[in-house]
Design a protein around this motif. Structure first.
Motif, PDB file in Angstrom:
ATOM      1  N   LEU A  87       0.835  -1.200   0.000  1.00  0.00           N
ATOM      2  CA  LEU A  87       0.000   0.000   0.000  1.00  0.00           C
ATOM      3  C   LEU A  87       0.872   1.253   0.000  1.00  0.00           C
ATOM      4  O   LEU A  87       0.590   2.224  -0.715  1.00  0.00           O
ATOM      5  N   SER A  91       1.347   4.182  -3.011  1.00  0.00           N
ATOM      6  CA  SER A  91       1.243   5.625  -2.774  1.00  0.00           C
ATOM      7  C   SER A  91       2.472   6.364  -3.276  1.00  0.00           C
ATOM      8  O   SER A  91       2.402   7.565  -3.574  1.00  0.00           O
ATOM      9  N   HIS A 105      -5.465   3.088  -5.701  1.00  0.00           N
ATOM     10  CA  HIS A 105      -4.969   3.614  -4.430  1.00  0.00           C
ATOM     11  C   HIS A 105      -6.068   4.215  -3.562  1.00  0.00           C
ATOM     12  O   HIS A 105      -6.135   3.944  -2.350  1.00  0.00           O
ATOM     13  N   GLU A 109      -7.032   2.743   0.158  1.00  0.00           N
ATOM     14  CA  GLU A 109      -6.894   3.563   1.361  1.00  0.00           C
ATOM     15  C   GLU A 109      -8.236   3.715   2.075  1.00  0.00           C
ATOM     16  O   GLU A 109      -8.297   3.708   3.310  1.00  0.00           O
ATOM     17  N   GLU A 112      -8.912   0.484   3.866  1.00  0.00           N
ATOM     18  CA  GLU A 112      -8.032   0.377   5.035  1.00  0.00           C
ATOM     19  C   GLU A 112      -8.579   1.228   6.181  1.00  0.00           C
ATOM     20  O   GLU A 112      -8.599   0.796   7.342  1.00  0.00           O
ATOM     21  N   THR A 113      -9.042   2.433   5.854  1.00  0.00           N
ATOM     22  CA  THR A 113      -9.600   3.320   6.880  1.00  0.00           C
ATOM     23  C   THR A 113     -10.858   2.711   7.491  1.00  0.00           C
ATOM     24  O   THR A 113     -11.053   2.769   8.721  1.00  0.00           O
TER      25      THR A 113
END
Length: 551
Positions: A87, A91, A105, A109, A112-113
């Motif tokens: 990850l 980025s 991406h 993200e 993941e959050t």
């Protein structure tokens, strides 16, 4: 007997059950969830999110089936170090000149959050978000490793000028995925895919710095134009913006001035430093070239650097430590390298915009001293014959002669140049000081009739922009170049000068073939990490940038 059979059956059942329990215990939390995603024959139902499509659906399905649907990027409901490293790498692909968005991406993200916010990392649980994360990460990995290895633009979209062969070595992204799944460090593996060029790894550092500068940028970068070249003492409304840009890049400190529109001596000193750093003639004048450079914002420089990082990925595998001749068309420079070190550098003149020098490689095998110039048919038709019609003594004045297909010199007055009869003859310029090839040429036979040669027009090397030839490469120090290539004590500088001033050709074969590579790089970083930008003389960068966006 029946009791024994019954006992055996019971034992076998218990063992099988034990094996199944152990297998179930070893199966991870996502195993069943991943497997269930692939049960449907509808590819669109593999992901919960309908905003994302898996580019490599069939390969991914086969990959997980072969590993019992075990996850790669998470462990016990938590994103593992492999997942975090990938990850992070996605980025940072912007430092490779690539776009993180091309590798999902934003979606990754976001997921993941969501996983963090829902605190699902605190206990080993399966989650739909984590399964999505797993599969999309795998899809992104497969795209990324290929793009880093070969470039994002396909061979057919690289432009007609790009004649270098594509990389041919075998590389299987699925095998790369398997290596990382087995524990290969993600960061180390991705770095192994970079071109083996210091200017690439240093280029990443330059891009990282440019992105940081761009975040702090407060200038508008509206293109600044003016009618005449600006010199010290001139006043112009464009001067304040140009001064701010020199200050922005660190070539000037801020200082007070009664008349901001005045091009003053302090600004002159900063401008000269800027010109030197950007490969321009430090004349202290703001002409078209200097203004164009000062109009380039950090964002624009990021685009230029990104295009050239992509070009570096296109380069075929080369032994950069071998003896070789390297010509960067955009830099108007030839470098002769031995064992990776530059032993001779010289300015060059390259093809005009409508006679663009191509990008290719070919082995140099011989040198011709005091050469004839066999004039190409296109120049004969477009330039020589019209000149002969205006001046019947043109050929004699230019030390030229006409030869038949058998090599016999013939009288030009006996030829009808208007009709097809002219196709049976060729015009050549005899050896001498006025010969357009100068006193020596360096031959690396190729399909484009390109070679390196001397020129009688020595003053052209003082020009900033040197796209002036019909496509061939004119070199500033032909005698030094010849001596470096011959590597023979018998070929002293005096003997070379003698060979360059004969009234006949002398062909000298090299005792080995020396690779010659013509490149087109408008950005590179040197071994010290210093960035170099050059004008896009052939307007090729925009074409590559658009191809990268479409890819």
């Amino acid at each position: 007997m029946k009791n024994k059979a019954l006992l055996f059956t019971l034992v076998f059942a218990l063992v099988a059950a034990g094996i199944w329990v152990v297998y179930r215990m070893n199966r991870t939390d996502l195993t069943e969830a991943i497997e269930s995603r692939f049960i449907s024959e509808n590819e669109n139902e593999v992901l919960i999110s309908k905003d994302i499509r898996l580019t490599h659906f069939s390969e991914i399905q086969e990959f997980y089936e072969n590993r019992g649907y075990e996850e790669v990027w998470s462990t016990n409901g938590k994103i593992n170090s492999q997942g975090e490293d990938l990850l992070n790498a996605i980025s940072e692909v912007k430092y490779d000149g690539l776009k993180p968005s091309d590798y999902h991406h934003e979606f990754l993200e976001k997921v993941e959050t969501e996983i963090q916010d829902k605190k699902k990392i605190l206990q080993p649980k399966s989650s739909p978000e984590l399964v999505d994360f797993e599969l999309v990460m795998t899809d992104a990995f497969l795209d990324l490793v290929y793009d880093l290895k070969f470039g994002i633009v396909s061979e057919k979209q690289r432009g007609n000028y790009w004649k270098l062969p594509a990389k041919k070595e075998e590389f299987n992204p699925m095998e790369a995925l398997a290596e990382v799944a087995d524990g290969e460090n993600v960061e180390d593996f991705l770095e192994s895919l970079y071109p083996e060029l210091a200017m690439y790894t240093k280029g990443r550092e330059v891009l990282k710095e440019l992105y940081a500068i761009n975040e702090e940028d407060t200038l508008t970068w509206k293109p600044v134009r003016f009618e005449e070249t600006l010199k010290v003492g001139d006043e112009d409304p464009a001067v304040p913006d140009l001064r701010k840009r020199l200050q922005f890049w660190g070539y000037l400190s801020e200082y007070k001035l009664d008349n901001p529109n005045l091009f003053d001596s302090v600004m002159l000193d900063g401008l000269k430093k800027y010109q030197i750093e950007n490969g321009m003639k430090p004349d202290g004048a703001i002409g078209e070239l200097t203004a164009d450079f000062l109009n380039d914002s950090p964002e624009k420089l990021i685009e230029i650097a990104s295009v050239n990082m992509e070009r570096m990925r296109w380069l075929p595998e080369m032994d950069w430590d071998q003896e070789m001749v390297l010509v960067n068309i955009a830099n108007y420079q030839l470098d002769y390298l031995t064992k990776g070190d530059t032993t001779l550098s010289a300015k060059v003149i390259v093809g005009k915009e409508y006679n663009e020098s191509p990008v290719f490689t070919a082995p140099m095998s011989y040198i011709v001293f005091s050469p004839y110039w066999n004039i190409p048919p296109s120049i004969t038709q477009g330039e020589i014959i019209p000149a002969m019609q205006k001046n019947k003594n043109y050929l004699a004045e230019k030390n030229m002669e006409v030869v038949s297909s058998s090599g016999e010199v013939v009288d030009p007055q006996k030829i009808n140049w208007i009709r097809n009869e002219a196709n049976n003859y060729r015009i050549r310029q005899k050896p001498g000081q006025g010969n357009s090839l100068g006193l020596v040429k360096f031959m690396f036979p190729n399909d484009y009739n390109i070679y390196i040669h001397d020129t009688p027009a020595r003053g052209l090397f003082e020009r900033e922009t040197r796209a002036l030839s019909h496509g061939c490469i004119r070199i500033q120090y032909p005698d030094q170049f010849a001596q470096a290539l011959l590597q023979d004590d018998d070929w002293t500088s005096d003997k070379i000068q003698e060979a360059m001033h004969l009234d006949r050709e002398e062909v000298v074969n090299l005792n080995r073939e020396v690779p010659v590579t013509l490149l087109y790089l408008t950005f590179w970083a040197d071994s010290n990490g210093k960035a170099h930008f050059r004008p896009d003389v052939y307007k090729r960068d925009t074409e590559v940038l658009e191809a990268m966006k479409k890819a």
